[in-house]
Design an enzyme around this catalytic site. Structure first.
Site, PDB file in Angstrom:
ATOM      1  N   ARG A 234       9.964  15.529 -35.489  1.00  0.00           N
ATOM      2  CA  ARG A 234      10.024  16.992 -35.060  1.00  0.00           C
ATOM      3  C   ARG A 234      10.807  17.042 -36.569  1.00  0.00           C
ATOM      4  O   ARG A 234      11.087  15.728 -37.555  1.00  0.00           O
ATOM      5  CB  ARG A 234      11.146  16.382 -34.126  1.00  0.00           C
ATOM      6  CG  ARG A 234      11.072  16.087 -32.761  1.00  0.00           C
ATOM      7  CD  ARG A 234      10.428  17.878 -32.133  1.00  0.00           C
ATOM      8  NE  ARG A 234      10.279  17.763 -30.520  1.00  0.00           N
ATOM      9  CZ  ARG A 234       9.132  17.763 -30.469  1.00  0.00           C
ATOM     10  NH1 ARG A 234       7.192  17.283 -31.026  1.00  0.00           N
ATOM     11  NH2 ARG A 234       8.102  17.567 -28.947  1.00  0.00           N
ATOM     12  N   HIS A 282       2.403  22.768 -36.169  1.00  0.00           N
ATOM     13  CA  HIS A 282       2.783  21.694 -34.972  1.00  0.00           C
ATOM     14  C   HIS A 282       1.569  21.734 -33.667  1.00  0.00           C
ATOM     15  O   HIS A 282       1.791  21.965 -32.661  1.00  0.00           O
ATOM     16  CB  HIS A 282       3.681  22.452 -34.366  1.00  0.00           C
ATOM     17  CG  HIS A 282       4.827  21.243 -33.118  1.00  0.00           C
ATOM     18  ND1 HIS A 282       5.645  21.490 -33.221  1.00  0.00           N
ATOM     19  CD2 HIS A 282       4.393  20.210 -31.935  1.00  0.00           C
ATOM     20  CE1 HIS A 282       6.572  20.448 -32.030  1.00  0.00           C
ATOM     21  NE2 HIS A 282       5.549  20.067 -32.529  1.00  0.00           N
TER      22      HIS A 282
HETATM   23  P1  NDP Z   1       8.174   6.586 -27.487  1.00  0.00           P
HETATM   24  O1  NDP Z   1       9.795   7.333 -26.541  1.00  0.00           O
HETATM   25  O2  NDP Z   1       6.948   6.040 -27.251  1.00  0.00           O
HETATM   26  O3  NDP Z   1       8.407   6.352 -29.317  1.00  0.00           O
HETATM   27  C1  NDP Z   1       9.533   5.918 -29.562  1.00  0.00           C
HETATM   28  C2  NDP Z   1       9.182   5.460 -30.625  1.00  0.00           C
HETATM   29  O4  NDP Z   1      11.042   5.537 -31.686  1.00  0.00           O
HETATM   30  C3  NDP Z   1       9.601   3.628 -30.256  1.00  0.00           C
HETATM   31  O5  NDP Z   1       9.168   3.244 -31.093  1.00  0.00           O
HETATM   32  C4  NDP Z   1      11.716   4.110 -30.495  1.00  0.00           C
HETATM   33  O6  NDP Z   1      11.993   2.786 -30.796  1.00  0.00           O
HETATM   34  C5  NDP Z   1      11.964   4.472 -32.078  1.00  0.00           C
HETATM   35  N1  NDP Z   1      13.402   5.187 -32.263  1.00  0.00           N
HETATM   36  C6  NDP Z   1      13.821   5.858 -31.782  1.00  0.00           C
HETATM   37  N2  NDP Z   1      14.555   5.881 -31.931  1.00  0.00           N
HETATM   38  C7  NDP Z   1      15.461   5.528 -33.000  1.00  0.00           C
HETATM   39  C8  NDP Z   1      16.068   5.291 -33.897  1.00  0.00           C
HETATM   40  N3  NDP Z   1      17.199   5.428 -33.560  1.00  0.00           N
HETATM   41  N4  NDP Z   1      15.610   4.019 -34.835  1.00  0.00           N
HETATM   42  C9  NDP Z   1      14.593   3.182 -34.665  1.00  0.00           C
HETATM   43  N5  NDP Z   1      13.779   3.525 -34.204  1.00  0.00           N
HETATM   44  C10 NDP Z   1      13.459   4.535 -33.342  1.00  0.00           C
HETATM   45  O7  NDP Z   1       7.510   8.150 -28.061  1.00  0.00           O
HETATM   46  P2  NDP Z   1       6.254   9.405 -28.430  1.00  0.00           P
HETATM   47  O8  NDP Z   1       5.437   7.412 -29.376  1.00  0.00           O
HETATM   48  O9  NDP Z   1       5.340   8.876 -26.973  1.00  0.00           O
HETATM   49  O10 NDP Z   1       6.573   9.667 -28.860  1.00  0.00           O
HETATM   50  C11 NDP Z   1       7.158   9.783 -30.029  1.00  0.00           C
HETATM   51  C12 NDP Z   1       7.331  11.503 -31.105  1.00  0.00           C
HETATM   52  O11 NDP Z   1       5.993  12.398 -31.039  1.00  0.00           O
HETATM   53  C13 NDP Z   1       7.997  12.689 -29.891  1.00  0.00           C
HETATM   54  O12 NDP Z   1       9.561  12.130 -29.371  1.00  0.00           O
HETATM   55  C14 NDP Z   1       8.023  13.989 -29.660  1.00  0.00           C
HETATM   56  O13 NDP Z   1       9.003  13.976 -30.770  1.00  0.00           O
HETATM   57  C15 NDP Z   1       6.600  13.151 -31.659  1.00  0.00           C
HETATM   58  N6  NDP Z   1       5.390  14.420 -30.661  1.00  0.00           N
HETATM   59  C16 NDP Z   1       5.340  15.695 -31.238  1.00  0.00           C
HETATM   60  C17 NDP Z   1       3.928  15.398 -30.839  1.00  0.00           C
HETATM   61  C18 NDP Z   1       3.115  16.620 -32.342  1.00  0.00           C
HETATM   62  O14 NDP Z   1       1.951  17.425 -31.869  1.00  0.00           O
HETATM   63  N7  NDP Z   1       3.765  17.180 -33.418  1.00  0.00           N
HETATM   64  C19 NDP Z   1       2.867  15.574 -29.857  1.00  0.00           C
HETATM   65  C20 NDP Z   1       3.527  14.134 -29.408  1.00  0.00           C
HETATM   66  C21 NDP Z   1       5.426  14.342 -29.787  1.00  0.00           C
HETATM   67  P3  NDP Z   1      11.903   1.656 -29.480  1.00  0.00           P
HETATM   68  O15 NDP Z   1      10.489   1.408 -29.434  1.00  0.00           O
HETATM   69  O16 NDP Z   1      12.895   0.567 -29.813  1.00  0.00           O
HETATM   70  O17 NDP Z   1      12.545   1.507 -28.607  1.00  0.00           O
HETATM   71  C1  OXD Z   2       5.874  17.047 -27.741  1.00  0.00           C
HETATM   72  C2  OXD Z   2       4.783  18.035 -28.389  1.00  0.00           C
HETATM   73  O1  OXD Z   2       6.516  16.346 -28.077  1.00  0.00           O
HETATM   74  O2  OXD Z   2       3.905  18.699 -28.661  1.00  0.00           O
HETATM   75  O3  OXD Z   2       3.974  16.866 -26.887  1.00  0.00           O
HETATM   76  O4  OXD Z   2       5.519  17.488 -29.284  1.00  0.00           O
END
Ligand code: NDP
Ligand code: OXD
Length: 319
Positions: A234, A282
């Site tokens: 993000r 994005h």
């Molecule tokens: P998940 O919830 O599966 O994974 C999030 C990861 O981040 C987990 O490993 C979590 O730790 C870690 N995390 C969260 N907060 C912290 C913190 N404070 N310190 C350390 N680690 C942290 O999410 P996804 O993998 O499904 O998606 C990740 C992000 O990708 C989405 O939230 C979105 O913002 C972004 N995204 C962007 C897209 C794009 O087109 N650019 C498309 C889709 C998503 P833990 O494993 O311990 O819970």
């Molecule tokens: C998502 C994105 O969060 O597209 O899926 O950013």
């Protein structure tokens, strides 16, 4: 007897709602699918499916049972102080996960194989070889956020031969991948990272984490001539003024950015024309209406048959 409310409200800004309306109407033919533009009785709404809804626009729906995000990220929902207390369900979808891994592998390889340098040289008609061509195994990729997307990308980078590590809040275990957890292990993770791939969610804890202090902790002894940042998480995770300063000072060598503090990226942003920055709009992993609407329709059907929802967000953690 009063009829049970069963309408679905589609609350979308930023994307064209037409393909979503089309899919939901086809998949859920027996119930009303309405948008914020339609006039409807708030008490008739049982579910909402949202992408960057207008904050506050989901308030006042007394029979709401679930809010479905149309993307993997849920910061657009969790960040709305007017959100009703119904469960928030996020997208976990193979199609979206694979698209993100394609993006991550593509951009790691572009930096490894100097794809951007050759594109710039081609534009100027320059035939020039670079002697220094490290192998993937000599390049350390660190993935911040080792969840659904980060975990898949880590495994695919590993297959390409990269030396991969991941960092998350809690300890994750992935075959052949070094894992680090929490603040206490962040330094060890950053100091072995040549390419930093960011797939964190945006939460109060992660906002602004990609800043000058963090860039200064990345490895300085890597084969790529300086640390590289790839952020597809993000825009709120990054401090863009710090990225530009780090590129100027050499703390970062290059950056590939799919997400920005303000989207669309304003025409005045220096990131557009910086020679060491690649901008994508994005779209690292777009939500496919076919796949995601059918996953949501499946959740609704199972919920109405008495099963629990899956992929629920923890509002306390914010993801
Ligand atoms: P998940 O919830 O599966 O994974 C999030 C990861 O981040 C987990 O490993 C979590 O730790 C870690 N995390 C969260 N907060 C912290 C913190 N404070 N310190 C350390 N680690 C942290 O999410 P996804 O993998 O499904 O998606 C990740 C992000 O990708 C989405 O939230 C979105 O913002 C972004 N995204 C962007 C897209 C794009 O087109 N650019 C498309 C889709 C998503 P833990 O494993 O311990 O819970
Ligand atoms: C998502 C994105 O969060 O597209 O899926 O950013």
């Amino acid at each position: 007897m009063t009829e049970r409310p069963d309408a679905l409200l589609l609350a979308i800004t930023d994307w064209d709602p037409t393909p979503w309306l089309d899919r939901f109407r086809r998949l859920l033919p027996d119930r009303a699918i309405v948008t914020g533009e339609d006039s409807f009785d708030p008490a008739s709404i049982r579910y909402a499916a949202a992408w960057k809804h207008r904050p506050g626009s989901l308030a006042g729906l007394p029979n709401l049972e679930a809010i479905f995000s149309l993307g993997a990220g849920v910061d657009h929902l969790v960040g709305d102080p007017g959100l009703p207390s119904a469960p928030i369900l996020r997208v976990v979808d193979r199609d979206l996960t694979e698209r993100m891994s394609e993006y991550v592998v593509l951009h790691c390889l572009m930096h490894l194989r100097k794809g951007w340098t050759y594109a710039q040289r081609q534009a100027r008609g320059i035939w020039e070889d670079d002697d220094d061509q490290p192998a993937a195994r000599e390049v350390r990729v660190g993935i911040m956020g080792l969840g659904v997307l980060g975990g898949d990308a880590a495994c695919k980078l590993k297959v390409m031969g990269f030396d991969v590590a991941g960092w998350s809040r809690s300890r994750r275990r992935l075959d052949g991948i070094a894992t680090y957890a929490g603040e206490a292990e962040l330094d060890a993770f950053l100091s072995r990272t040549d390419i930093l791939v960011v797939l964190l969610p945006l939460t109060p804890e992660t906002r602004g984490v990609l800043n000058a202090g963090l860039f200064g902790r990345l490895a300085r002894d890597g084969r790529l001539g300086g640390p590289i940042l790839i952020n597809a998480g993000r825009g709120g995770l990054q401090v863009e003024a710090d990225i530009l300063a780090a590129l100027r000072e050499g703390t970062l060598k290059a950056a590939t950015l799919d997400v920005f503090e303000t989207e669309p990226l304003p025409a005045s942003s220096l990131l557009w024309s910086h020679p060491a920055v690649q901008v994508t709009p994005h779209n690292a992993a777009m939500s496919d209406p076919d796949a995601i609407a059918s996953a949501i329709a499946g959740q609704i059907r199972r919920h109405e048959a008495g099963e629990a929802f899956v992929n629920a967000v923890d509002p306390g953690r914010g993801y």
